[in-house]
Design an enzyme around this catalytic site. Structure first.
Site, PDB file in Angstrom:
ATOM      1  N   GLU A 182      -5.393  32.923 -10.101  1.00  0.00           N
ATOM      2  CA  GLU A 182      -6.106  32.038  -9.173  1.00  0.00           C
ATOM      3  C   GLU A 182      -7.618  32.155  -9.337  1.00  0.00           C
ATOM      4  OE1 GLU A 182      -4.551  29.820  -7.682  1.00  0.00           O
ATOM      5  OE2 GLU A 182      -2.532  30.604  -8.034  1.00  0.00           O
ATOM      6  N   GLY A 232       0.823  -1.207   0.000  1.00  0.00           N
ATOM      7  CA  GLY A 232       0.000   0.000   0.000  1.00  0.00           C
ATOM      8  C   GLY A 232       0.852   1.249   0.000  1.00  0.00           C
ATOM      9  N   PRO A 233       0.219   2.405  -0.204  1.00  0.00           N
ATOM     10  CA  PRO A 233       0.959   3.675  -0.219  1.00  0.00           C
ATOM     11  C   PRO A 233       1.608   3.953   1.131  1.00  0.00           C
ATOM     12  CG  PRO A 233      -1.277   3.930  -1.092  1.00  0.00           C
ATOM     13  CD  PRO A 233      -1.207   2.583  -0.466  1.00  0.00           C
ATOM     14  N   PRO A 234       2.600   4.840   1.164  1.00  0.00           N
ATOM     15  CA  PRO A 234       3.224   5.177   2.454  1.00  0.00           C
ATOM     16  C   PRO A 234       2.226   5.836   3.399  1.00  0.00           C
ATOM     17  CG  PRO A 234       4.570   5.931   0.594  1.00  0.00           C
ATOM     18  CD  PRO A 234       3.261   5.499   0.020  1.00  0.00           C
TER      19      PRO A 234
END
Length: 612
Positions: free
Chosen positions: A430, A207-209
């Site tokens: 923005e 799995g991801p960190p």
């Protein structure tokens, strides 16, 4: 305890000082005696010149040898010289013949042990004391470290240590269900053996960190109540070939003594990468370590009751041999938590942090889509730091908002001096992003808009995903590209020039469009063919072994044309929408120039005014 240690060190220091002084005095005395030693010819000359006023003959014990102490001159202004002789009787006859008075004490003065052996023993003892102190100061000492160089560096946790159970692991319901069988086997292995069931030898957590892989492994050991060996994959790898393999053997030997138990190898990709992908041969340290790990897990030794768990976020680079049945039999995917899991994680990390009544953890969980457990812990920790800096003993919703920006984008650099022209450019840039986030249905809504420099950007527009998406659709990806181009479109419509501020947006949009064409088959012209060249390949050996791409020039031209078509269409769509809401664009930019940062409510109010 500290006073006793100080007194002990003072006593040792005093002993060393006394030994040093004694040795220095003894050596000084020996040196002086050697300097004052006479030869026989010089002694005869002194006798003839009648400069000798007194002679003391000292004979060594049980031997005829001795030493003459010769007083040259008077006692006040003279000096004592020494002459060593081989036969005291002969020197007595000589002195009588020369009519020189002499004295001969009855008790011999020279003590060979005291003058020779004792100083040597004291010096040797002093050197040993100094060596022992230096050895103690360096811990186990260099020799001990050398002897333990091939020993395992795994840390052992037992029942006496603080245990972590599944109840302390928030979320991860399916993952915990997958591991319940492991826990049950460690608790009562007989019922599995009776029916001929073989429990998996290895469990790979992928799995991801930051998703809680290490925490989940500790919870398995805590639930089962068995010893837990934990080690990092990098702890096996050393400069010397064979050391890692020795540590693997030692680790499994220790595990057999403590069976049933769990061995947990964190970041196993550091040692279990695919073999044969380097520039050299197959005899490097990492491959030897991996080979030994494969042998230990393959059942050449009796490892009954030993379960190996490992964690990695790069399962794609692991060697196929370690993933086959009989080694790591089971893979448990530990993904990012959903909204319910995030709420449970927030409740765990909120313990010990006084929260005001306005803070709603459920609402925070809804606004943190994509956050891992580590991200959520960091979010609340940053909010607590902000509250402490303001001398408050509780957290407010505003602290969470500031922490959300800090964790997601970076620290706002409010002290940075920016010209009015740059502020105006940033405000319109923005505002262009924000309008598209609000209008397009799958990418918004807007959480906050700011022209305060943050991280490496001049400003930011932060969206607020309202749900977790399992799949990314073609329509959403096109909308993401459209939003990315909104800043550049706004600059072109309002300003007379364009800036480099949109460079990262353009890079992001181009990469997404290229993935749609080459990887996801979302182009009708190119078709359902994967032309991706695995640009994230980490093995240089395999990179050099194949060509840079597997398609011809005509296909490459078609891909480039399709990428450009997608970008152009999204650009025109962004331009049409921003032109439609030109009034909101200018009002949003003016509001940003006035307040520098606006919230979701303030931004959405501009559209209500426009519709009225």
């Amino acid at each position: 305890m500290g006073d006793k240690k100080t007194r002990g060190l003072s006593g040792v220091t005093l002993l060393m000082f006394v030994i040093f002084v004694f040795a220095a005095l003894w050596f000084t005395n020996q040196f002086e005696q050697k300097e004052k030693q006479l030869s026989w010819n010089t002694f005869e000359k002194l006798i003839v010149s009648e400069d000798v006023t007194e002679v003391v003959v000292r004979q060594n014990k049980n031997v005829p040898t001795g030493r003459l102490e010769i007083q040259v001159g008077d006692a006040k202004n003279g000096d004592v010289r020494y002459l060593y002789v081989s036969d005291v009787n002969e020197i007595q006859d000589y002195l009588k013949k020369k009519d020189v008075d002499y004295q001969m004490p009855d008790i011999p003065q020279d003590n060979w042990f005291a003058t020779t052996i004792m100083p040597m023993l004291l010096m040797f003892g002093g050197v040993m004391v100094i060596f022992m102190l230096m050895n103690r100061q360096n811990g186990a000492g260099a020799n001990s470290k050398a002897m333990n160089f091939g020993k395992s560096r795994a840390r052992l946790s037992t029942e006496q240590d603080k245990k972590i159970t599944f109840a302390q692991v928030a979320g991860l319901r399916e993952e915990k269900e997958d591991l319940e069988e492991i826990v049950d086997f460690l608790r009562s292995p007989k019922k599995y053996i009776q029916v001929g069931a073989r429990i998996p030898k290895g469990v790979l957590l992928v799995g991801p960190p930051g998703t809680g892989k290490t925490l989940l492994a500790k919870a398995v050991a805590g639930e089962a109540g068995v010893p837990f060996f934990t080690i990092s994959g990098s702890d096996f790898v050393e400069m010397f070939v064979g050391v890692g393999a020795s540590r693997v053997r030692d680790l499994f030997e220790d595990a057999k003594k403590n069976a049933p138990c769990i061995i947990f190898i964190d970041e196993i990709d550091a040692v279990a990468r695919r073999r044969g992908t380097g520039m050299g041969g197959g005899h490097d340290e990492r491959e030897q370590t991996l080979n030994q790990l494969l042998v230990e897990m393959d059942g050449f030794g009796v490892n009954e009751g030993i379960i190996v768990m490992a964690a990695t976020n790069r399962v794609d680079i692991l060697d196929p041999a370690i993933l086959r049945p009989g080694r790591f039999d089971r893979k448990v995917m530990v993904g990012r938590p959903d909204v319910q899991g995030r709420e449970e994680i927030l409740k765990v990390h909120a313990k010990g942090k006084p929260l005001s009544e306005e803070i709603d953890l459920k609402q925070i969980a809804q606004t943190t889509a994509g956050f891992t457990g580590a991200d959520l812990e960091n979010l609340l920790n940053e909010a607590a730091i902000i509250a402490a800096k303001e001398d408050r003993v509780y957290l407010k919703q505003q602290d969470i908002r500031q922490a959300f920006v800090k964790v997601g984008i970076g620290t706002e650099k409010k002290s940075r001096v920016i010209s009015d022209k740059e502020k105006r450019i940033t405000a319109f840039h923005e505002a262009g992003h924000a309008i598209l986030f609000h209008v397009l249905p799958d990418v918004g809504p807007v959480y906050s808009v700011s022209i305060i420099p943050t991280g490496g950007a001049g400003g930011y527009t932060m969206p607020l995903p309202e749900q977790d998406d399992m799949f990314n659709t073609k329509g959403k990806m096109l909308q993401d590209i459209t939003v990315s181009l909104g800043g550049r479109v706004a600059e072109e419509l309002v300003l007379d020039d364009i800036t480099t501020g949109a460079s990262q947006d353009i890079k992001q949009a181009t990469g997404l469009a290229r993935s749609m064409v080459m990887k996801f088959g979302m182009s009708e012209t190119v078709g359902l063919i994967n032309y991706d060249d695995d640009s994230d390949e980490v093995f240089i050996g395999r990179d050099l072994a194949h060509a840079s791409r597997g398609y011809g020039e005509n296909v490459a031209t078609t891909i480039d044309q399709e990428v450009k078509r997608i970008i152009d269409e999204c650009y025109e769509k962004a331009k049409t929408i921003i032109q439609k809401y030109d009034g909101v664009l200018h009002e949003c930019a003016e509001l940003l120039l006035e307040k520098e940062k606006i919230s979701r409510e303030e931004f959405e109010a501009l559209f209500l005014e426009e519709s009225c």
